[in-house]
Design a protein around this motif. Structure first.
Motif, PDB file in Angstrom:
ATOM      1  N   ASN A 211       1.403  -3.321  -0.984  1.00  0.00           N
ATOM      2  CA  ASN A 211       2.224  -2.845  -2.080  1.00  0.00           C
ATOM      3  C   ASN A 211       1.867  -1.388  -2.329  1.00  0.00           C
ATOM      4  O   ASN A 211       0.677  -1.040  -2.377  1.00  0.00           O
ATOM      5  CB  ASN A 211       1.959  -3.684  -3.342  1.00  0.00           C
ATOM      6  N   GLY A 232       7.355   0.201  -2.366  1.00  0.00           N
ATOM      7  CA  GLY A 232       7.541  -0.690  -1.230  1.00  0.00           C
ATOM      8  C   GLY A 232       6.593  -1.862  -1.313  1.00  0.00           C
ATOM      9  O   GLY A 232       5.475  -1.741  -1.836  1.00  0.00           O
ATOM     10  N   GLY A 234       5.456  -5.382   1.133  1.00  0.00           N
ATOM     11  CA  GLY A 234       5.632  -6.120   2.373  1.00  0.00           C
ATOM     12  C   GLY A 234       4.778  -7.371   2.409  1.00  0.00           C
ATOM     13  O   GLY A 234       3.710  -7.428   1.802  1.00  0.00           O
ATOM     14  N   ILE A 247      10.060  -6.673   4.262  1.00  0.00           N
ATOM     15  CA  ILE A 247       9.680  -5.503   3.473  1.00  0.00           C
ATOM     16  C   ILE A 247      10.778  -5.249   2.452  1.00  0.00           C
ATOM     17  O   ILE A 247      11.956  -5.186   2.799  1.00  0.00           O
ATOM     18  CB  ILE A 247       9.488  -4.258   4.356  1.00  0.00           C
ATOM     19  N   HIS A 249      11.928  -2.447  -0.402  1.00  0.00           N
ATOM     20  CA  HIS A 249      11.622  -1.058  -0.774  1.00  0.00           C
ATOM     21  C   HIS A 249      12.821  -0.448  -1.483  1.00  0.00           C
ATOM     22  O   HIS A 249      13.980  -0.815  -1.212  1.00  0.00           O
ATOM     23  CB  HIS A 249      11.256  -0.241   0.464  1.00  0.00           C
TER      24      HIS A 249
END
Length: 259
Positions: A211, A232, A234, A247, A249
């Motif tokens: 993060n 973002g 993931g 992911i 974002h």
């Protein structure tokens, strides 16, 4: 996080002597000011609009995901997010909460099913313990130890051509440990930059997760600020028939209120 700076008014009032003619006067008792409390509290509601890329699968069926921010907004029914924090001195506890509900209809055009609907909910809860490792006049940095709870709920409805429907649903939830840093740098009057970087998983539930956020903020007054940036997140997780290697974002905007 904005930590109240404590200043102790030293005993500057402790030496007050008065004289009247040649008769000495008893010195006044020293006035000792009680230090202000170093407790601090914060709440930061935010809006995060995301694109999603990666791979997802359930029930042995796996597919690529490539959704733009516009695609997600078209399917978004409701979202809520925010951070709540409480601290004393250099120590703090905080929780980042994120909830999103999406749905989408689709045509099947087959001989058996004519159309369908997907309902998806995601809940992320990230509690953390923080310690201020660096604190100067314009910069502070916390180290963090925490965990992330992830809950995904998926429901699929398929409608028959001749009437009626069939429904399938499933829930996947798990915990992961996290470590990270966060910081704030006041670089020009009320303007500041804030960052957050975090990794976790380590094979406990997810193989890996991360993060990261970077934003620019403006302090409206002593207790309120507005911030905008980019975030973002993931995750690489799989368990039996469920796979989530994605992911998220996109831009983030929010307010920071501190007391």
């Amino acid at each position: 996080m904005k930590t109240t700076t404590l200043t102790l008014a030293a005993a500057l009032i402790c030496c007050g002597f008065a004289t009247a003619g040649t008769t000495p006067v008893e010195p006044k008792a020293p006035i000792i000011e009680e230090p202000a409390s170093d407790w601090h509290f914060g709440i930061s509601p935010y809006l995060w609009t995301t694109a999603v890329t990666g791979t997802m699968g359930v029930g042995g069926v796996t597919g690529d995901v490539d959704m733009s921010i516009r695609d997600v907004l078209d399917q978004l029914d409701f979202a809520a997010a925010g951070v709540v924090s409480l601290g004393k001195g250099k120590w703090s506890i905080s929780t980042d909460l994120f909830y999103a509900k999406l749905s989408d209809g689709f045509d099947l055009g087959g001989l058996i099913f004519k159309n369908g609907r997907i309902d998806y909910k995601q809940i992320l809860v990230t509690p953390r313990i923080g310690y201020t490792a660096v604190a100067t006049e314009n910069y502070m940095m916390d180290v963090m130890l925490g965990a992330r709870y992830t809950r995904n709920e998926l429901g699929i409805t398929a409608r028959f051509v001749r009437g009626g429907q069939v429904e399938r649903s499933g829930t996947e939830d798990f915990w992961d440990p996290t470590i990270g840093v966060r910081g704030k740098w006041n670089f020009n009057g009320p303007w500041y930059t804030r960052y957050n970087a975090e990794i976790g998983g380590f094979g406990v539930s997810s193989d890996f997760l991360w993060n990261a956020m970077l934003g620019i903020g403006y302090e409206i007054n002593d207790t309120a600020a507005v911030i905008a940036g980019y975030r973002g997140l993931g995750v690489d997780y799989s368990d039996g028939s469920y796979t989530n290697d994605t992911i998220m974002h996109g831009p983030i905007v929010g307010f920071e209120f501190t007391w």
